[in-house]
Scaffold this motif. Structure first.
Motif, PDB file in Angstrom:
ATOM      1  N   PHE A 175       0.886  -1.171   0.000  1.00  0.00           N
ATOM      2  CA  PHE A 175       0.000   0.000   0.000  1.00  0.00           C
ATOM      3  C   PHE A 175       0.916   1.210   0.000  1.00  0.00           C
ATOM      4  O   PHE A 175       1.483   1.545   1.029  1.00  0.00           O
ATOM      5  CB  PHE A 175      -0.890   0.023   1.242  1.00  0.00           C
ATOM      6  CG  PHE A 175      -1.884  -1.113   1.294  1.00  0.00           C
ATOM      7  CD1 PHE A 175      -2.916  -1.203   0.364  1.00  0.00           C
ATOM      8  CD2 PHE A 175      -1.777  -2.097   2.275  1.00  0.00           C
ATOM      9  CE1 PHE A 175      -3.825  -2.244   0.423  1.00  0.00           C
ATOM     10  CE2 PHE A 175      -2.688  -3.130   2.331  1.00  0.00           C
ATOM     11  CZ  PHE A 175      -3.717  -3.212   1.403  1.00  0.00           C
TER      12      PHE A 175
ATOM     13  N   PRO B   9       0.936 -10.079  15.311  1.00  0.00           N
ATOM     14  CA  PRO B   9       0.382  -8.903  15.993  1.00  0.00           C
ATOM     15  C   PRO B   9      -0.527  -8.094  15.066  1.00  0.00           C
ATOM     16  O   PRO B   9      -0.529  -8.304  13.850  1.00  0.00           O
ATOM     17  CB  PRO B   9       1.612  -8.085  16.378  1.00  0.00           C
ATOM     18  CG  PRO B   9       2.804  -8.823  15.912  1.00  0.00           C
ATOM     19  CD  PRO B   9       2.394 -10.031  15.173  1.00  0.00           C
ATOM     20  N   ASN B  10      -1.263  -7.179  15.649  1.00  0.00           N
ATOM     21  CA  ASN B  10      -2.106  -6.284  14.862  1.00  0.00           C
ATOM     22  C   ASN B  10      -1.276  -5.571  13.814  1.00  0.00           C
ATOM     23  O   ASN B  10      -0.185  -5.104  14.089  1.00  0.00           O
ATOM     24  CB  ASN B  10      -2.758  -5.237  15.766  1.00  0.00           C
ATOM     25  CG  ASN B  10      -4.168  -5.633  16.135  1.00  0.00           C
ATOM     26  OD1 ASN B  10      -4.856  -6.255  15.329  1.00  0.00           O
ATOM     27  ND2 ASN B  10      -4.577  -5.291  17.337  1.00  0.00           N
ATOM     28  N   GLY B  11      -1.816  -5.491  12.611  1.00  0.00           N
ATOM     29  CA  GLY B  11      -1.107  -4.789  11.547  1.00  0.00           C
ATOM     30  C   GLY B  11      -0.057  -5.638  10.866  1.00  0.00           C
ATOM     31  O   GLY B  11       0.688  -5.148  10.014  1.00  0.00           O
ATOM     32  N   ALA B  12       0.026  -6.923  11.211  1.00  0.00           N
ATOM     33  CA  ALA B  12       1.053  -7.788  10.625  1.00  0.00           C
ATOM     34  C   ALA B  12       0.760  -8.106   9.162  1.00  0.00           C
ATOM     35  O   ALA B  12       1.642  -8.556   8.428  1.00  0.00           O
ATOM     36  CB  ALA B  12       1.158  -9.085  11.426  1.00  0.00           C
ATOM     37  N   GLY B  13      -0.481  -7.912   8.747  1.00  0.00           N
ATOM     38  CA  GLY B  13      -0.826  -8.186   7.345  1.00  0.00           C
ATOM     39  C   GLY B  13      -1.716  -9.400   7.171  1.00  0.00           C
ATOM     40  O   GLY B  13      -1.886  -9.890   6.044  1.00  0.00           O
ATOM     41  N   LYS B  14      -2.308  -9.876   8.248  1.00  0.00           N
ATOM     42  CA  LYS B  14      -3.113 -11.108   8.183  1.00  0.00           C
ATOM     43  C   LYS B  14      -4.372 -10.917   7.344  1.00  0.00           C
ATOM     44  O   LYS B  14      -4.676 -11.715   6.455  1.00  0.00           O
ATOM     45  CB  LYS B  14      -3.497 -11.554   9.610  1.00  0.00           C
ATOM     46  CG  LYS B  14      -2.308 -11.717  10.546  1.00  0.00           C
ATOM     47  CD  LYS B  14      -2.716 -12.167  11.932  1.00  0.00           C
ATOM     48  CE  LYS B  14      -3.579 -11.196  12.703  1.00  0.00           C
ATOM     49  NZ  LYS B  14      -2.929  -9.943  13.110  1.00  0.00           N
ATOM     50  N   THR B  15      -5.099  -9.839   7.622  1.00  0.00           N
ATOM     51  CA  THR B  15      -6.328  -9.592   6.860  1.00  0.00           C
ATOM     52  C   THR B  15      -5.993  -9.333   5.391  1.00  0.00           C
ATOM     53  O   THR B  15      -6.679  -9.825   4.485  1.00  0.00           O
ATOM     54  CB  THR B  15      -7.105  -8.399   7.458  1.00  0.00           C
ATOM     55  OG1 THR B  15      -7.503  -8.752   8.786  1.00  0.00           O
ATOM     56  CG2 THR B  15      -8.334  -8.062   6.643  1.00  0.00           C
ATOM     57  N   THR B  16      -4.927  -8.585   5.170  1.00  0.00           N
ATOM     58  CA  THR B  16      -4.510  -8.330   3.788  1.00  0.00           C
ATOM     59  C   THR B  16      -4.208  -9.648   3.078  1.00  0.00           C
ATOM     60  O   THR B  16      -4.625  -9.859   1.931  1.00  0.00           O
ATOM     61  CB  THR B  16      -3.270  -7.411   3.773  1.00  0.00           C
ATOM     62  OG1 THR B  16      -3.573  -6.228   4.507  1.00  0.00           O
ATOM     63  CG2 THR B  16      -2.885  -7.038   2.355  1.00  0.00           C
TER      64      THR B  16
ATOM     65  N   LEU C  17       4.179   0.939   1.970  1.00  0.00           N
ATOM     66  CA  LEU C  17       4.057  -0.037   3.056  1.00  0.00           C
ATOM     67  C   LEU C  17       3.950  -1.456   2.509  1.00  0.00           C
ATOM     68  O   LEU C  17       3.066  -1.762   1.711  1.00  0.00           O
ATOM     69  CB  LEU C  17       2.810   0.301   3.884  1.00  0.00           C
ATOM     70  CG  LEU C  17       2.462  -0.689   4.993  1.00  0.00           C
ATOM     71  CD1 LEU C  17       3.332  -0.434   6.208  1.00  0.00           C
ATOM     72  CD2 LEU C  17       0.992  -0.569   5.355  1.00  0.00           C
TER      73      LEU C  17
ATOM     74  N   GLN D  29     -13.427 -10.175   9.508  1.00  0.00           N
ATOM     75  CA  GLN D  29     -12.992  -9.789  10.854  1.00  0.00           C
ATOM     76  C   GLN D  29     -14.081  -8.968  11.551  1.00  0.00           C
ATOM     77  O   GLN D  29     -14.448  -9.247  12.681  1.00  0.00           O
ATOM     78  CB  GLN D  29     -11.689  -8.973  10.754  1.00  0.00           C
ATOM     79  CG  GLN D  29     -11.143  -8.562  12.101  1.00  0.00           C
ATOM     80  CD  GLN D  29      -9.754  -7.971  11.981  1.00  0.00           C
ATOM     81  OE1 GLN D  29      -9.122  -8.032  10.934  1.00  0.00           O
ATOM     82  NE2 GLN D  29      -9.267  -7.397  13.063  1.00  0.00           N
TER      83      GLN D  29
ATOM     84  N   ALA E  37       2.562  -4.474   3.146  1.00  0.00           N
ATOM     85  CA  ALA E  37       1.583  -5.086   4.049  1.00  0.00           C
ATOM     86  C   ALA E  37       1.758  -6.597   4.062  1.00  0.00           C
ATOM     87  O   ALA E  37       1.627  -7.245   5.108  1.00  0.00           O
ATOM     88  CB  ALA E  37       0.172  -4.714   3.625  1.00  0.00           C
TER      89      ALA E  37
HETATM   90  N1  LIG Z   1      -6.615  -0.698   2.148  1.00  0.00           N
HETATM   91  C1  LIG Z   1      -5.480  -0.351   2.785  1.00  0.00           C
HETATM   92  N2  LIG Z   1      -4.802   0.771   2.414  1.00  0.00           N
HETATM   93  C2  LIG Z   1      -3.671   1.120   3.029  1.00  0.00           C
HETATM   94  N3  LIG Z   1      -3.117   0.424   4.022  1.00  0.00           N
HETATM   95  C3  LIG Z   1      -3.725  -0.692   4.435  1.00  0.00           C
HETATM   96  C4  LIG Z   1      -4.945  -1.138   3.845  1.00  0.00           C
HETATM   97  N4  LIG Z   1      -5.331  -2.292   4.459  1.00  0.00           N
HETATM   98  C5  LIG Z   1      -4.400  -2.545   5.385  1.00  0.00           C
HETATM   99  N5  LIG Z   1      -3.431  -1.592   5.384  1.00  0.00           N
HETATM  100  C6  LIG Z   1      -2.240  -1.585   6.235  1.00  0.00           C
HETATM  101  O1  LIG Z   1      -1.580  -2.792   6.014  1.00  0.00           O
HETATM  102  C7  LIG Z   1      -1.053  -3.307   7.222  1.00  0.00           C
HETATM  103  C8  LIG Z   1      -1.598  -4.683   7.476  1.00  0.00           C
HETATM  104  O2  LIG Z   1      -2.985  -4.573   7.809  1.00  0.00           O
HETATM  105  P1  LIG Z   1      -3.901  -5.845   8.083  1.00  0.00           P
HETATM  106  O3  LIG Z   1      -3.713  -6.792   6.989  1.00  0.00           O
HETATM  107  O4  LIG Z   1      -5.280  -5.355   8.340  1.00  0.00           O
HETATM  108  O5  LIG Z   1      -3.260  -6.421   9.416  1.00  0.00           O
HETATM  109  P2  LIG Z   1      -3.826  -7.480  10.452  1.00  0.00           P
HETATM  110  O6  LIG Z   1      -5.052  -8.084   9.888  1.00  0.00           O
HETATM  111  O7  LIG Z   1      -2.713  -8.442  10.614  1.00  0.00           O
HETATM  112  O8  LIG Z   1      -4.090  -6.727  11.710  1.00  0.00           O
HETATM  113  C9  LIG Z   1      -1.421  -2.307   8.303  1.00  0.00           C
HETATM  114  O9  LIG Z   1      -0.311  -1.450   8.520  1.00  0.00           O
HETATM  115  C10 LIG Z   1      -2.571  -1.557   7.704  1.00  0.00           C
HETATM  116  O10 LIG Z   1      -2.615  -0.234   8.198  1.00  0.00           O
END
Ligand SMILES: Nc1ncnc2c1ncn2[C@@H]1O[C@H](COP(=O)(O)OP(=O)(O)O)[C@@H](O)[C@H]1O
Ligand SMILES: [Mg+2]
Lengths: 251, 354
Positions: free
Chosen positions: A13, A37-44, A16, A85, A18
């Protein structure tokens, strides 16, 4: 051959990273967890696998077919279902209707059949309703069938979401933080439901922030940190991994 | 079929008949003209309600589809082909051989030869379908106000086209459009002694259209549309081809608008650029909004009442302004339509409890 094979997947992104060069496989019939941890990129990572986001690099193979680049609905139809989530119930719809939507890929009535109210749709609707009811029963929430799903307690909404995802008879179920927002009793309940789902021959890939849930039920664990895979192994191996301990203690 | 689905349809049929009977008994047959036009407007409204309320898409271009239908039919049925036939124009000769041309005489005794209205109708629908696909495929990728602006742009283009092109009569529009004989004895036209029949033609067409939509709403597709409206990405993740569903819904509603356009044009004997105007589109959106977006019956009742009042001249020279004010007021105070206001809900609830 693995059911799911993720190869050198990356998503940026802006500047970043992700998800950065992540590879792993999921074997049929197992429960695999992605933690970090939070923000590790799991949801992405989940969004990349399920087609919600397009990867910058890398490949995703599911049942031997490359699926990166396909739309989410195509991937769903190929046999991969997911939950979110932040639970996404369809507003204004009952629990039953939510699950009936989940049966969409396993039914056919289109615009013409619907507008003309063809008799073939009556039997199909009846079947959809019965199957949705069975799924609610499987997840032990049939008593809420006719309650608006969005008004249910969090834990029950999770169960509806599971039922909805299972409705398409997926081979692989992706669960994004299924215990998020739940108390310890509800979390234990969700863990039991996940093993029940696995018992039906469905492979599960779950993302979890909270270690305790995954340690009990997973066969294998992948650990992400700042978008990178830093460890992979059995729960026992992960528990004893120095890097992992450091991340979780350092948090 | 359960009563939840059949009751409203039955009530609807009764209301349609009751309106005609009431005008007849009270000696106000002249109301039928505006009522008939209101019913055609309601046909467009019902299609728009499907798009806005059930698929969650905002279209500010529906007067454009109405105009495509109306203008296609008006143009083809007013174009005098007498000399073209004599001149041996291949297409015209072929149409004549196939019996697809109709002859008549104009008000001035001039001999007329024009395209059979059924053929014009079919062509109007085909053209509308093609245009709706062409507009819908790129436009429906947009969301929220971008979608509204894009459909608004489409509406403006259609308006400018009918205003600028000679064959569409420019600022005057097209007049002297002949009647449309659906079946022997059933002709859509504005003749006085045909008023009751025309009311029932409009009522029948609207009833049929609403029945199709009502069926759709309660079908598997309707459920998918509500899911899309509620949470589009989740719907897609459930295996629903959301863009295709939105597109088809848009096309169906465009066809409804075009059918309304064709029939209204034959009923009025003409069509004018104002019918293609953006203010008309805004008005349709306002009506669906006040009816409660996802309420076919709300949109229909509001559509009938407001269009009727407007056609009776109740809003005077503030006609367009009234609909503008309605739109703003609804958005501010009752975004779910007036039938969802606490006052009405209480009323409905107490009616149910009794
Ligand atoms: N659509 C997006 N645009 C910009 N940054 C994003 C977006 N989605 C997630 N991020 C960033 O990517 C990183 C990973 O996010 P995410 O996958 O949600 O982490 P997790 O699910 O592990 O908590 C975070 O730093 C988040 O801020
Ligand atoms: Mg997350």
């Amino acid at each position: 051959m693995a059911l799911l094979e993720v190869t050198q997947l990356s998503k940026r992104f802006g500047g970043l990273h992700a998800v950065n060069d992540v590879s792993f496989t999921v074997q049929e019939g197992t429960i695999k967890a992605v933690i970090g941890p939070n923000g590790a990129g799991k949801t992405t990572l989940f969004n990349l696998i399920s087609g919600t986001l397009a990867a910058n690099e890398g490949m995703v193979e599911f049942r031997g077919q490359a699926i990166h680049g396909l739309k989410p609905f195509q991937i769903a139809r190929a046999g991969m279902a997911r939950t979110f989530q932040n639970i996404k119930m369809f507003p204004g719809m009952t629990a039953l209707e939510n699950v009936m939507v989940g049966l969409h890929p396993r039914s056919v009535a289109g615009f013409w059949a619907g507008m003309l109210n063809l008799p073939s749709t009556w039997t199909e609707e009846k079947r959809i309703k019965e199957q949705a009811m069975d799924l609610l029963a499987l997840l032990e929430i049939e008593q809420f069938a006719h309650v608006e799903a969005a008004s249910l307690a969090f834990g029950q909404q999770r169960a509806v979401e599971f039922a909805r995802a299972l409705a398409s008879e997926p081979r692989l179920l992706l669960l994004d933080e299924p215990a998020a927002g739940l108390n310890i009793y509800e979390t234990a309940e969700v863990a039991r439901l996940i093993t029940k789902i696995q018992g039906r021959g469905i492979t599960v890939l779950l993302v979890e922030h909270d270690m305790s849930l995954v340690m009990d039920i997973s066969d294998e664990i992948v650990v992400l940190s700042f978008g990178e895979r830093i460890a992979e192994g059995t729960p026992r191996e992960i528990q004893n991994n120095k890097d992992v301990i450091q991340i979780y203690l350092g948090e | 079929m359960d009563s939840k689905k059949t009751m409203p349809v039955l009530i609807f049929a009764v209301v349609l008949v009751a309106l005609q009977v009431a005008t007849s008994l009270s000696g106000r047959d002249y109301y039928l003209t505006q009522l008939t036009m209101s019913l055609y407007t309601c046909l467009l409204i019902s299609g728009l309600c499907l798009v806005m309320g059930y698929a969650g898409q905002l279209s500010l271009g529906h007067a454009g589809f109405f105009a495509i239908g109306g203008y296609t039919s008006a143009t083809l049925t007013t174009l005098n082909l007498t000399s073209a036939l004599e001149g041996g124009n291949g297409l015209v000769v072929l149409l004549a051989k196939l019996g697809l041309l109709v002859s008549g005489t104009s008000l001035f005794g001039e001999e007329l030869l024009y395209v059979q209205p059924w053929l014009a109708f079919v062509l109007a629908i085909v053209i509308t379908t093609v245009v709706a696909f062409l507009v819908g495929i790129p436009v429906l990728k947009l969301k929220g106000h971008y979608l509204a602006m894009a459909t608004l742009g489409f509406g403006i283009i259609i308006y400018r086209v009918v205003l600028a092109v000679e064959i569409f009569g420019e600022a005057d529009g097209i007049s002297d459009v002949p009647g449309f004989t659906l079946l022997p004895g059933l002709t859509i036209n504005g003749e006085m002694d045909n008023r009751v029949i025309n009311y029932y033609i409009a009522a029948g067409v609207l009833f049929l259209g609403v029945l199709l939509l009502q069926n759709l709403i309660y079908s598997r597709v309707g459920r998918a549309l509500r899911a899309i409206h509620g949470a589009e990405d989740a719907a897609n993740a459930m295996g629903i081809n959301t863009s295709r569903y939105k597109l088809y819904t848009f096309v169906i509603s465009a066809i409804f608008a075009a059918v309304a356009g064709v029939m209204m044009t034959h009923y009025n004997g003409g069509i004018a650029p104002a019918d293609a105007g953006v203010m008309k589109s805004v008005r349709y959106v306002a009506i669906v909004a006040i009816g409660g977006m996802a309420s076919l019956w709300g949109a229909l009742s509001m559509g009938a009442v407001l269009t009727f009042l407007s056609l009776r001249g109740m809003f005077g020279s503030y006609d367009d302004a009234v609909f503008g004010v309605i739109l703003i007021t609804i958005m501010l105070f009752a975004p779910h339509g007036i039938l969802q206001l606490p006052f009405w809900r209480k009323f409905k609830k107490s009616a149910k409890d009794e």
